[in-house]
Design a protein around this motif. Structure first.
Motif, mmCIF file in Angstrom:
data_model
loop_
_atom_site.group_PDB
_atom_site.id
_atom_site.type_symbol
_atom_site.label_atom_id
_atom_site.label_comp_id
_atom_site.label_asym_id
_atom_site.label_seq_id
_atom_site.Cartn_x
_atom_site.Cartn_y
_atom_site.Cartn_z
ATOM 1 N N LEU A 1 0.833 -1.208 0.000
ATOM 2 C CA LEU A 1 0.000 0.000 0.000
ATOM 3 C C LEU A 1 0.865 1.255 0.000
ATOM 4 C CD1 LEU A 1 -2.790 -1.105 2.455
ATOM 5 C CD2 LEU A 1 -3.101 -0.486 0.053
ATOM 6 N N ASP A 2 1.921 1.268 0.801
ATOM 7 C CA ASP A 2 2.823 2.419 0.828
ATOM 8 C C ASP A 2 3.438 2.672 -0.541
ATOM 9 O OD1 ASP A 2 2.485 3.235 3.449
ATOM 10 O OD2 ASP A 2 4.163 2.050 4.205
ATOM 11 N N SER A 3 3.875 1.609 -1.215
ATOM 12 C CA SER A 3 4.529 1.793 -2.511
ATOM 13 C C SER A 3 3.551 2.260 -3.575
ATOM 14 C CB SER A 3 5.237 0.509 -2.952
ATOM 15 O OG SER A 3 4.283 -0.487 -3.267
ATOM 16 N N GLY A 4 2.261 1.980 -3.402
ATOM 17 C CA GLY A 4 1.253 2.405 -4.372
ATOM 18 C C GLY A 4 0.569 3.710 -4.022
ATOM 19 N N THR A 5 0.946 4.325 -2.911
ATOM 20 C CA THR A 5 0.306 5.570 -2.480
ATOM 21 C C THR A 5 1.066 6.754 -3.061
ATOM 22 O OG1 THR A 5 -0.491 4.543 -0.459
ATOM 23 C CG2 THR A 5 -0.374 6.939 -0.472
ATOM 24 N N ARG A 6 0.349 7.589 -3.803
ATOM 25 C CA ARG A 6 0.921 8.785 -4.420
ATOM 26 C C ARG A 6 0.040 9.973 -4.068
ATOM 27 N NH1 ARG A 6 4.167 5.527 -4.950
ATOM 28 N NH2 ARG A 6 5.135 4.663 -6.772
ATOM 29 N N TRP A 7 0.663 11.121 -3.839
ATOM 30 C CA TRP A 7 -0.091 12.327 -3.534
ATOM 31 C C TRP A 7 -1.011 12.637 -4.706
ATOM 32 C CZ3 TRP A 7 -0.977 17.192 -5.390
ATOM 33 C CH2 TRP A 7 -1.584 18.063 -4.512
ATOM 34 N N GLY A 8 -2.272 12.912 -4.398
ATOM 35 C CA GLY A 8 -3.246 13.274 -5.422
ATOM 36 C C GLY A 8 -3.885 12.100 -6.133
ATOM 37 N N LYS A 9 -3.503 10.895 -5.810
ATOM 38 C CA LYS A 9 -4.076 9.699 -6.437
ATOM 39 C C LYS A 9 -4.742 8.840 -5.383
ATOM 40 C CE LYS A 9 -2.198 10.490 -10.490
ATOM 41 N NZ LYS A 9 -2.978 10.904 -11.605
ATOM 42 N N ASP A 10 -5.882 8.270 -5.719
ATOM 43 C CA ASP A 10 -6.602 7.385 -4.817
ATOM 44 C C ASP A 10 -6.152 5.949 -5.082
ATOM 45 O OD1 ASP A 10 -8.394 5.915 -3.299
ATOM 46 O OD2 ASP A 10 -10.186 6.743 -4.234
ATOM 47 N N ALA A 11 -5.442 5.363 -4.138
ATOM 48 C CA ALA A 11 -4.941 3.997 -4.301
ATOM 49 C C ALA A 11 -6.076 2.983 -4.425
ATOM 50 C CB ALA A 11 -4.043 3.619 -3.123
#
Length: 171
Positions: A98-108
């Protein structure tokens, strides 16, 4: 002429023309783009968004309910991250994914966008429902394996969701 000088010249010209608001927004973006926002702050920046590995994100808590996945993967599990915990069978791996797929402005956890062309393949009857809070945002997402896009969406969240690819197609 340096980037900062060019920006300040633009501010001076635009202020005289009465376009201060537009210039402040443009200048803030320009300064941030050249990495000089701290040299000449022009407008207040929005509140900071927590980074994916921020130790202050102890409120990351998800409930994962899986049905019809087989292989003992069905059930409801709790997952907490930062630090990893709960009764999820792969808590640390799930948090890392989850951490690696979390980007600012994007909903994982975003659904497949409307109108997306997807392959007509069936990945089995497995479903999942994920609720809780992630990166300070509420989560209420449903997953299935009804077509190629949904299968890819599911697979991006493995090991939060069980890896049912090895089980093959279940009709």
């Amino acid at each position: 002429m340096s980037d900062v000088s060019q920006v300040m010249l633009q501010v001076n010209r635009s202020v005289r023309a009465g376009r201060l608001r537009r210039v402040l927004l443009t200048t803030t973006g320009t300064l941030a783009a050249v990495g000089l926002a701290s040299v000449a702050p022009v407008a207040a920046a929005p509140a900071a968004v927590p980074l994916a590995k921020d130790p202050g994100r102890a409120d990351d808590h998800l409930t994962v309910t899986v049905r019809d996945a087989g292989g003992g993967a069905d059930g409801t599990h709790e997952l907490t991250c930062h630090p990893a915990g709960g009764d999820h069978p792969r808590a640390a791996d799930a948090c890392a994914a989850l951490d690696s797929g979390t980007r600012w402005g994007k909903d994982a956890f975003a659904p497949v966008p409307q109108g997306t062309f997807c392959t007509m393949q069936y990945g089995g009857s497995a479903t999942a429902h994920v609720t809780g809070t992630w990166a300070g945002r509420p989560v209420d997402a449903r997953y299935d394996r009804s077509d190629g896009c949904e299968i890819a969406r599911w697979n991006r969240l493995v090991p939060l969701l069980p890896d049912v690819r090895a089980q093959g197609r279940r009709l």
